[in-house]
Scaffold this motif. Structure first.
Motif, PDB file in Angstrom:
ATOM      1  N   TRP A   4      -2.805   4.467   9.215  1.00 48.99           N
ATOM      2  CA  TRP A   4      -1.382   4.664   9.525  1.00 48.99           C
ATOM      3  C   TRP A   4      -0.943   3.764  10.677  1.00 48.99           C
ATOM      4  CZ3 TRP A   4       3.095   5.677   7.875  1.00 48.99           C
ATOM      5  CH2 TRP A   4       4.151   5.953   8.756  1.00 48.99           C
ATOM      6  N   SER A   5      -1.787   3.597  11.674  1.00 45.36           N
ATOM      7  CA  SER A   5      -1.450   2.714  12.790  1.00 45.36           C
ATOM      8  C   SER A   5      -1.238   1.279  12.300  1.00 45.36           C
ATOM      9  CB  SER A   5      -2.556   2.752  13.849  1.00 45.36           C
ATOM     10  OG  SER A   5      -2.669   4.029  14.422  1.00 45.36           O
ATOM     11  N   ALA A   6      -2.138   0.834  11.404  1.00 54.91           N
ATOM     12  CA  ALA A   6      -2.002  -0.517  10.855  1.00 54.91           C
ATOM     13  C   ALA A   6      -0.747  -0.644  10.010  1.00 54.91           C
ATOM     14  CB  ALA A   6      -3.243  -0.867  10.026  1.00 54.91           C
ATOM     15  N   VAL A   7      -0.457   0.375   9.206  1.00 56.26           N
ATOM     16  CA  VAL A   7       0.758   0.372   8.383  1.00 56.26           C
ATOM     17  C   VAL A   7       1.999   0.331   9.263  1.00 56.26           C
ATOM     18  CG1 VAL A   7       2.187   1.789   6.844  1.00 56.26           C
ATOM     19  CG2 VAL A   7      -0.249   1.522   6.375  1.00 56.26           C
ATOM     20  N   SER A   8       2.032   1.176  10.289  1.00 55.39           N
ATOM     21  CA  SER A   8       3.192   1.265  11.165  1.00 55.39           C
ATOM     22  C   SER A   8       3.451  -0.048  11.891  1.00 55.39           C
ATOM     23  CB  SER A   8       2.983   2.401  12.176  1.00 55.39           C
ATOM     24  OG  SER A   8       4.049   2.454  13.097  1.00 55.39           O
ATOM     25  N   MET A   9       2.411  -0.605  12.505  1.00 53.48           N
ATOM     26  CA  MET A   9       2.591  -1.829  13.263  1.00 53.48           C
ATOM     27  C   MET A   9       2.982  -2.996  12.356  1.00 53.48           C
ATOM     28  SD  MET A   9      -0.012  -3.925  15.753  1.00 53.48           S
ATOM     29  CE  MET A   9      -0.859  -4.693  14.375  1.00 53.48           C
ATOM     30  N   THR A  10       2.293  -3.128  11.213  1.00 55.51           N
ATOM     31  CA  THR A  10       2.563  -4.246  10.312  1.00 55.51           C
ATOM     32  C   THR A  10       3.961  -4.158   9.723  1.00 55.51           C
ATOM     33  OG1 THR A  10       0.217  -4.325   9.711  1.00 55.51           O
ATOM     34  CG2 THR A  10       1.758  -5.482   8.273  1.00 55.51           C
ATOM     35  N   GLY A  53      -2.551  -4.703   4.474  1.00 50.69           N
ATOM     36  CA  GLY A  53      -1.556  -5.767   4.350  1.00 50.69           C
ATOM     37  C   GLY A  53      -1.131  -5.994   2.916  1.00 50.69           C
ATOM     38  N   LEU A  54      -2.108  -6.018   1.993  1.00 47.82           N
ATOM     39  CA  LEU A  54      -1.779  -6.229   0.578  1.00 47.82           C
ATOM     40  C   LEU A  54      -0.933  -5.086   0.039  1.00 47.82           C
ATOM     41  CD1 LEU A  54      -2.161  -7.916  -2.003  1.00 47.82           C
ATOM     42  CD2 LEU A  54      -4.215  -6.567  -2.467  1.00 47.82           C
ATOM     43  N   GLY A  55      -1.288  -3.854   0.415  1.00 46.12           N
ATOM     44  CA  GLY A  55      -0.513  -2.706  -0.033  1.00 46.12           C
ATOM     45  C   GLY A  55       0.928  -2.775   0.446  1.00 46.12           C
ATOM     46  N   LEU A  56       1.121  -3.129   1.710  1.00 43.83           N
ATOM     47  CA  LEU A  56       2.473  -3.207   2.265  1.00 43.83           C
ATOM     48  C   LEU A  56       3.282  -4.340   1.639  1.00 43.83           C
ATOM     49  CD1 LEU A  56       1.921  -2.505   6.069  1.00 43.83           C
ATOM     50  CD2 LEU A  56       3.200  -1.112   4.437  1.00 43.83           C
ATOM     51  N   VAL A  57       2.663  -5.501   1.501  1.00 43.36           N
ATOM     52  CA  VAL A  57       3.383  -6.640   0.916  1.00 43.36           C
ATOM     53  C   VAL A  57       3.862  -6.311  -0.490  1.00 43.36           C
ATOM     54  CG1 VAL A  57       3.067  -8.974   0.004  1.00 43.36           C
ATOM     55  CG2 VAL A  57       2.300  -8.423   2.310  1.00 43.36           C
ATOM     56  N   ASN A  58       3.005  -5.629  -1.271  1.00 40.64           N
ATOM     57  CA  ASN A  58       3.392  -5.299  -2.638  1.00 40.64           C
ATOM     58  C   ASN A  58       4.480  -4.249  -2.718  1.00 40.64           C
ATOM     59  OD1 ASN A  58       1.833  -6.440  -5.176  1.00 40.64           O
ATOM     60  ND2 ASN A  58       0.436  -6.519  -3.431  1.00 40.64           N
ATOM     61  N   LEU A  59       4.728  -3.527  -1.634  1.00 36.62           N
ATOM     62  CA  LEU A  59       5.801  -2.531  -1.624  1.00 36.62           C
ATOM     63  C   LEU A  59       7.146  -3.117  -1.178  1.00 36.62           C
ATOM     64  CD1 LEU A  59       4.038   0.669  -0.256  1.00 36.62           C
ATOM     65  CD2 LEU A  59       4.839   0.236  -2.583  1.00 36.62           C
ATOM     66  N   LEU A  60       7.159  -4.383  -0.790  1.00 40.34           N
ATOM     67  CA  LEU A  60       8.441  -5.009  -0.447  1.00 40.34           C
ATOM     68  C   LEU A  60       9.361  -4.992  -1.672  1.00 40.34           C
ATOM     69  CD1 LEU A  60       7.269  -8.112   1.643  1.00 40.34           C
ATOM     70  CD2 LEU A  60       8.323  -6.012   2.495  1.00 40.34           C
ATOM     71  N   PRO A  61      10.650  -4.702  -1.484  1.00 40.78           N
ATOM     72  CA  PRO A  61      11.580  -4.598  -2.628  1.00 40.78           C
ATOM     73  C   PRO A  61      11.972  -5.953  -3.205  1.00 40.78           C
ATOM     74  CG  PRO A  61      12.773  -4.291  -0.577  1.00 40.78           C
ATOM     75  CD  PRO A  61      11.311  -4.402  -0.202  1.00 40.78           C
ATOM     76  N   ILE A  62      10.974  -6.707  -3.620  1.00 37.60           N
ATOM     77  CA  ILE A  62      11.177  -8.035  -4.200  1.00 37.60           C
ATOM     78  C   ILE A  62      10.778  -7.970  -5.667  1.00 37.60           C
ATOM     79  CG2 ILE A  62      10.448 -10.444  -4.113  1.00 37.60           C
ATOM     80  CD1 ILE A  62       9.942 -10.092  -1.130  1.00 37.60           C
ATOM     81  N   PRO A  63      11.636  -8.412  -6.593  1.00 38.01           N
ATOM     82  CA  PRO A  63      11.423  -8.191  -8.031  1.00 38.01           C
ATOM     83  C   PRO A  63      10.056  -8.549  -8.588  1.00 38.01           C
ATOM     84  CG  PRO A  63      13.643  -8.987  -7.667  1.00 38.01           C
ATOM     85  CD  PRO A  63      12.953  -9.018  -6.323  1.00 38.01           C
ATOM     86  N   ILE A  64       9.400  -9.585  -8.105  1.00 37.48           N
ATOM     87  CA  ILE A  64       8.120  -9.948  -8.708  1.00 37.48           C
ATOM     88  C   ILE A  64       6.957  -9.138  -8.140  1.00 37.48           C
ATOM     89  CG2 ILE A  64       8.913 -12.288  -9.187  1.00 37.48           C
ATOM     90  CD1 ILE A  64       7.220 -13.278  -6.890  1.00 37.48           C
ATOM     91  N   LEU A  65       7.249  -8.249  -7.171  1.00 39.69           N
ATOM     92  CA  LEU A  65       6.230  -7.393  -6.574  1.00 39.69           C
ATOM     93  C   LEU A  65       6.395  -5.960  -7.060  1.00 39.69           C
ATOM     94  CD1 LEU A  65       6.380  -8.745  -2.897  1.00 39.69           C
ATOM     95  CD2 LEU A  65       4.801  -9.439  -4.712  1.00 39.69           C
ATOM     96  N   ASP A  66       5.413  -5.119  -6.773  1.00 36.11           N
ATOM     97  CA  ASP A  66       5.483  -3.716  -7.184  1.00 36.11           C
ATOM     98  C   ASP A  66       6.733  -3.030  -6.630  1.00 36.11           C
ATOM     99  OD1 ASP A  66       3.086  -3.868  -8.587  1.00 36.11           O
ATOM    100  OD2 ASP A  66       1.883  -3.320  -6.845  1.00 36.11           O
ATOM    101  N   GLY A  67       7.077  -3.341  -5.387  1.00 32.20           N
ATOM    102  CA  GLY A  67       8.262  -2.737  -4.790  1.00 32.20           C
ATOM    103  C   GLY A  67       9.528  -3.086  -5.544  1.00 32.20           C
TER     104      GLY A  67
END
Length: 392
Positions: free
Chosen positions: A258-264, A326-340
């Motif tokens: 969670w600390s890594a998720v929050s800071m990143t 980092g990979l999990g967070l990047v993929n949750l970005l609301p960008i159409p070609i990503l999971d988010g």
């Protein structure tokens, strides 16, 4: 260590890290799909020509490819990685597929499609928790240092703000501080940004404001980064590692993840909004560099081959935990070609009760691709600047 040996270790470490975090990500999609009755036509570990493959009893082809840099899962009906069929295409697909449509990803309820999509990043977070918990359980954790000020550097931002020895930092910008490491974590990526510290001094609680000084910091490998430094030192503590049982180790893994998720996530949001420099963003070159540096230092720290190998595995697995976050967070970005981005599409479909049009999806794909390529360009530029800093 020789140049050839360093190069081999760097390549091995990079492939090891990428393979772990990406394959686990795709396995998250795969298992969620199985739970929802979606047929996986293929699961590939790596890319390129097939080295070995087999078909399981469910009809999924598992393959090991020549280039072990990640992998992918292909569900029944997948036409591409960046689009969802519109209403017209869905009807045409249903007629063509017949009874197999019931096993097709696109004909599952919205919540199931959203679950399958989100399961990749979720698997990355679970992997990070498991890694941090496993290391804490087997090796123990770093000694706890309370967020009490043991020293204030003369002439530093902390001294100018009025910090004193014995002050206890309770929060920074309303973010709770539990350990001295939390202070460092909040400060290093915010050079020049005015921060508000909630401090307890004796029986009084007060507010102090200070901006971390941008400082060129050289790491052990000769590279430099611009980090925030405020001039606070911790209390000296005995060099004993905390011990954990299975329950507290899991709690430690969750807390560290969670600390890594929050800071990143806070750093990425500030980069996107232009409030901090994107200097700390890293791409594949940066990951490879970090992997190689970690591997070389681990091998050189060992007293014999067995110890070096053990240190190598421990440190690479620990690094994989942070990379997985980092990979999990990047993929949750609301960008159409990503999971988010897919999750945004499903939110629209849930409200509008119809999929987004193919024209809008195509536009989203182009915008999303431009955004991802832009991020990769910035990250690669940062990586190259860091490498040049090591050479010159």
């Amino acid at each position: 260590m020789s140049l050839i040996g360093t190069g081999f270790l760097t390549i091995f470490s990079f492939v090891f890290l990428i393979s772990i975090v990406v394959v686990i990500h795709e396995l998250g999609h795969y298992w969620a799909g199985r739970l929802c009755g979606v047929h996986a036509e293929a699961f590939s570990m790596g890319f390129g020509p097939t080295i070995a493959s087999w078909r399981d009893k469910r009809g999924t082809v598992w393959r090991i490819a020549a280039f072990p840099l990640g992998g992918y899962v292909k569900f029944l009906g997948d036409a591409g990685a960046a689009s969802e069929p519109d209403a017209e295409k869905l009807e045409e697909m249903r007629r063509r597929m017949g009874p197999d449509a019931e096993r097709c990803y696109h004909f599952k309820p919205i919540w199931q499609r959203a679950f399958v999509t989100a399961a990749g990043p979720i698997a990355n977070f679970i992997l990070a928790i498991a890694i941090f918990a496993g290391i804490a359980l087997t090796l123990g954790g770093q000694p706890y240092q309370p967020p009490i000020i043991g020293a204030v550097a003369e002439g530093s931002p902390a001294a100018e703000a009025g910090f004193q020895e014995g002050d206890r930092v309770l929060a920074i910008n309303n973010n709770r501080i539990d350990a001295f490491q939390d202070i460092i974590t909040e400060v290093v990526w915010r050079p020049g940004e005015m921060l508000t510290f909630t401090v307890q001094r004796g029986e009084r609680e007060m507010t102090l404001r200070a901006a971390p000084a941008p400082t060129e910091v050289e790491d052990q490998f000769g590279g430099t980064r611009t980090l925030g430094r405020i001039g606070l030192g911790s209390l000296s503590t005995p060099p004993l590692r905390d011990s954990y049982n299975p329950i507290t180790a899991i709690g430690h893994g969750i807390d560290r993840t969670w600390s890594a998720v929050s800071m990143t996530s806070r750093y990425v949001i500030r980069v996107i909004t232009g409030r901090v420099s994107p200097e700390l963003l890293n791409g594949p070159v940066g990951i490879a560099t970090a992997a190689g540096q970690t591997a070389v230092s681990s091998v050189e720290a060992g007293n014999n081959a067995g110890e070096s190998t053990l240190l190598l595995l421990i440190n690479l697995i620990n690094l994989a935990g942070f990379l997985s976050v980092g990979l999990g967070l990047v993929n949750l970005l609301p960008i159409p070609i990503l999971d988010g981005g897919h999750l945004v599409y499903y939110a629209y479909e849930a409200v509008a009760r119809r999929p987004l049009s193919m024209k809008a999806q195509a536009l989203g794909f182009r915008v999303g691709l431009a955004l991802v390529l832009g991020m990769m360009l910035v990250a690669t530029w940062n990586d190259l600047n860091y490498l040049l800093g090591q050479i010159f």
